[in-house]
Design an enzyme around this catalytic site. Sequence first.
Site, PDB file in Angstrom:
ATOM      1  CB  SER A 135      56.780   5.548 -40.935  1.00 60.78           C
ATOM      2  OG  SER A 135      56.895   6.604 -40.424  1.00 60.78           O
ATOM      3  CG  ASP A 206      52.313   6.081 -35.138  1.00 63.46           C
ATOM      4  OD1 ASP A 206      52.756   6.678 -34.693  1.00 63.46           O
ATOM      5  OD2 ASP A 206      51.842   5.662 -36.284  1.00 63.46           O
ATOM      6  CG  HIS A 239      55.638   4.996 -35.642  1.00 63.47           C
ATOM      7  ND1 HIS A 239      54.773   5.498 -37.007  1.00 63.47           N
ATOM      8  CD2 HIS A 239      56.945   5.354 -36.338  1.00 63.47           C
ATOM      9  CE1 HIS A 239      55.258   5.903 -37.859  1.00 63.47           C
ATOM     10  NE2 HIS A 239      56.695   5.665 -37.434  1.00 63.47           N
TER      11      HIS A 239
END
Length: 264
Positions: A135, A206, A239
């Site tokens: 991320s 995501d 995610h």
Amino acid sequence: MNYRWRMLSESLFVLLQDLCSSQRAIEFGRTYVVRPKGKHQATVVWLHGLGDNGSSWSQLLETLPLPNIKWICPTAPTRPMTIFGGFPSTAWFDVGDLSEDVPDDLEGLDAAAAHVVNLLSTEPTDIKLGVGGFSMGAATALYSATCFAHGKYGNGNPYPAKLSAVVGLSGWLPCSKTLKNKLGGENEARRRAASLPILLCHGKGDDVVQYKFGEKSSQALTSNAFQDVIFKAYSGLGHYTCPEEMDEVCAWLTTKLGLEGCSS
């Protein structure tokens, strides 16, 4: 006279408090290290995502069948975050939104990239060096890749580390719009970009850093001299990571870093 001196002392005290607060705001957290279980052939700095810390990733990385890699897992500074309305969180740089289209915090990105270089600076000269992350950590890793190719940080200072591999999971490429200007006319920069292997992985499900941002980041890299870029998409993945993705990371690092092989 005493009154004026007291007022001056109080002003100085407030100034020192402000300076200390500023220093605390950019102070990096604890670094966790996973020692290689076999012959030390590579060192990879791994950067966590927003609100996380180095400990959680060090525990996961320790389980991977990569005995020849030393993992360094730093913790980002705790800073006020625009995305949280000013509420503090561990973060490598400030963001207003988790995407590639927001204004870039160049000062924060440079500080994070410099911290990675500092962590790698004491490694033996015969050890291959890499950086990866998840991320926001992936965004910082990709920014480091562009600094390596350009030979400079965003502020113009020389970038001294020699990277051999970059991994980005569920992330995005900061400063993608200025990448062409950085690398366009510099043959040496384009050569470094072409020589650097990059693995990008992104889940199609995501809902934090949207899949399209990962895809666009891959395209921005490949259209700006980065020739060894692999982009892996995972259907249904949100995610977070999954075993299939981590297997891909292990196989890719083993190949690109020339490791002697995975342990069973």
